[in-house]
Design a protein around this motif. Structure first.
Motif, PDB file in Angstrom:
ATOM      1  N   SER A 106       0.847  -1.194   0.000  1.00 42.27           N
ATOM      2  CA  SER A 106       0.000   0.000   0.000  1.00 42.27           C
ATOM      3  C   SER A 106       0.879   1.240   0.000  1.00 42.27           C
ATOM      4  CB  SER A 106      -0.935   0.015   1.211  1.00 42.27           C
ATOM      5  OG  SER A 106      -0.193   0.103   2.395  1.00 42.27           O
ATOM      6  N   SER A 107       0.304   2.323  -0.467  1.00 44.31           N
ATOM      7  CA  SER A 107       0.979   3.614  -0.486  1.00 44.31           C
ATOM      8  C   SER A 107      -0.085   4.693  -0.371  1.00 44.31           C
ATOM      9  CB  SER A 107       1.775   3.788  -1.783  1.00 44.31           C
ATOM     10  OG  SER A 107       2.467   5.013  -1.779  1.00 44.31           O
ATOM     11  N   GLU A 108       0.308   5.826   0.200  1.00 45.78           N
ATOM     12  CA  GLU A 108      -0.651   6.908   0.428  1.00 45.78           C
ATOM     13  C   GLU A 108       0.091   8.232   0.427  1.00 45.78           C
ATOM     14  OE1 GLU A 108      -3.863   6.653   3.516  1.00 45.78           O
ATOM     15  OE2 GLU A 108      -2.316   7.705   4.627  1.00 45.78           O
ATOM     16  N   ARG A 109      -0.556   9.268  -0.092  1.00 43.93           N
ATOM     17  CA  ARG A 109       0.029  10.603  -0.083  1.00 43.93           C
ATOM     18  C   ARG A 109      -1.068  11.643  -0.242  1.00 43.93           C
ATOM     19  NH1 ARG A 109       3.771  13.910  -4.101  1.00 43.93           N
ATOM     20  NH2 ARG A 109       4.279  15.548  -2.642  1.00 43.93           N
ATOM     21  N   VAL A 110      -0.832  12.834   0.301  1.00 43.57           N
ATOM     22  CA  VAL A 110      -1.733  13.976   0.140  1.00 43.57           C
ATOM     23  C   VAL A 110      -1.116  14.891  -0.908  1.00 43.57           C
ATOM     24  CG1 VAL A 110      -2.744  16.001   1.266  1.00 43.57           C
ATOM     25  CG2 VAL A 110      -2.613  13.815   2.491  1.00 43.57           C
ATOM     26  N   PHE A 111      -1.893  15.217  -1.935  1.00 39.26           N
ATOM     27  CA  PHE A 111      -1.450  16.096  -3.012  1.00 39.26           C
ATOM     28  C   PHE A 111      -2.223  17.405  -2.944  1.00 39.26           C
ATOM     29  CE2 PHE A 111      -0.658  11.835  -4.536  1.00 39.26           C
ATOM     30  CZ  PHE A 111       0.601  11.933  -5.120  1.00 39.26           C
ATOM     31  N   ARG A 112      -1.528  18.512  -3.094  1.00 37.64           N
ATOM     32  CA  ARG A 112      -2.166  19.835  -3.143  1.00 37.64           C
ATOM     33  C   ARG A 112      -2.724  20.057  -4.545  1.00 37.64           C
ATOM     34  NH1 ARG A 112      -2.285  24.630  -0.660  1.00 37.64           N
ATOM     35  NH2 ARG A 112      -2.362  26.498  -1.929  1.00 37.64           N
ATOM     36  N   VAL A 113      -3.953  20.583  -4.627  1.00 35.65           N
ATOM     37  CA  VAL A 113      -4.529  20.998  -5.902  1.00 35.65           C
ATOM     38  C   VAL A 113      -4.824  22.488  -5.815  1.00 35.65           C
ATOM     39  CG1 VAL A 113      -5.440  18.748  -6.579  1.00 35.65           C
ATOM     40  CG2 VAL A 113      -6.842  20.232  -5.175  1.00 35.65           C
ATOM     41  N   ASP A 114      -4.453  23.216  -6.849  1.00 36.68           N
ATOM     42  CA  ASP A 114      -4.554  24.671  -6.819  1.00 36.68           C
ATOM     43  C   ASP A 114      -5.776  25.234  -7.530  1.00 36.68           C
ATOM     44  OD1 ASP A 114      -2.176  24.975  -5.350  1.00 36.68           O
ATOM     45  OD2 ASP A 114      -0.987  24.792  -7.177  1.00 36.68           O
ATOM     46  N   SER A 115      -6.502  24.388  -8.257  1.00 36.93           N
ATOM     47  CA  SER A 115      -7.629  24.911  -9.024  1.00 36.93           C
ATOM     48  C   SER A 115      -8.709  23.841  -9.181  1.00 36.93           C
ATOM     49  CB  SER A 115      -7.158  25.367 -10.405  1.00 36.93           C
ATOM     50  OG  SER A 115      -6.598  24.275 -11.113  1.00 36.93           O
TER      51      SER A 115
END
Length: 190
Positions: free
Chosen positions: A142-151
């Motif tokens: 398993s893998s997990e990450r939080v990604f920022r979205v700007d729009s």
């Protein structure tokens, strides 16, 4: 105030109380005070603001096997339509099946917002050393990450797997989930 306006106000207050903790950072475009008329367009605008701040989710699930190659390979992708700036939590899990022949086997598994690049500090490296009995070894990865979205708009995220030795491998029973959130606290990304 007519019965419909009263019902809308009561519904709005009830939803506001239920979601007050989760939606504490949401700015509503209209504030209502006792004795003043309420317009449907104002209530609808407040509901739209609340709806845009709520989490959304998208998911792909596949039981079939996908071969892992020596170059970064997209195993699965998921697209989510985000209403505005915020964050998308991407999580992936799969069963890694390694066709082990006695030589060392190395694989990399992870999530990314690009189809050919593993995200820093979120990839998982799986290794079998020399000398184990020849066999098909299976692991849940398993893998997990939080990604920022700007729009606002559709955003696509990927489950990647890569073979880093001469071993053969597949991934099966794959689940890739993307969940949209607005920030309610500090978010650190690598």
């Amino acid at each position: 105030m007519n019965p419909r306006e009263l019902r809308n106000l009561a519904l709005g207050l009830a939803l506001g109380l239920l979601g007050a903790g989760a939606l504490a950072g949401v700015s509503l475009p209209h504030t209502f005070t006792a004795g003043n008329p309420i317009r449907a367009s104002e209530v609808n605008a407040n509901f739209a603001a609340l709806n845009n701040a709520l989490p959304g989710v998208a998911q792909t699930v596949s039981a079939g096997s996908a071969a892992i190659t020596a170059s970064s390979a997209v195993i699965d992708s998921v697209s989510i339509n985000v209403p505005g700036p915020g964050y998308v939590r991407v999580s992936a899990s799969a069963q890694l099946n390694i066709e082990y022949t006695g030589a060392s086997a190395h694989f990399t598994f992870g999530v990314s917002d690009a189809p050919d690049v593993f995200s820093p500090d979120q990839d998982r490296r799986i290794m079998l050393p020399n000398g184990l009995p020849a066999w098909t070894y299976s692991y849940i990865v398993s893998s997990e990450r939080v990604f920022r979205v700007d729009s606002a708009g559709p955003k696509t995220f990927y489950m990647l797997a890569e073979e880093n030795s001469s071993a053969q491998g597949t991934v099966s029973r794959r689940v890739l989930t993307a969940t949209y959130f607005t920030a309610m606290g500090t978010v650190q990304t690598p």
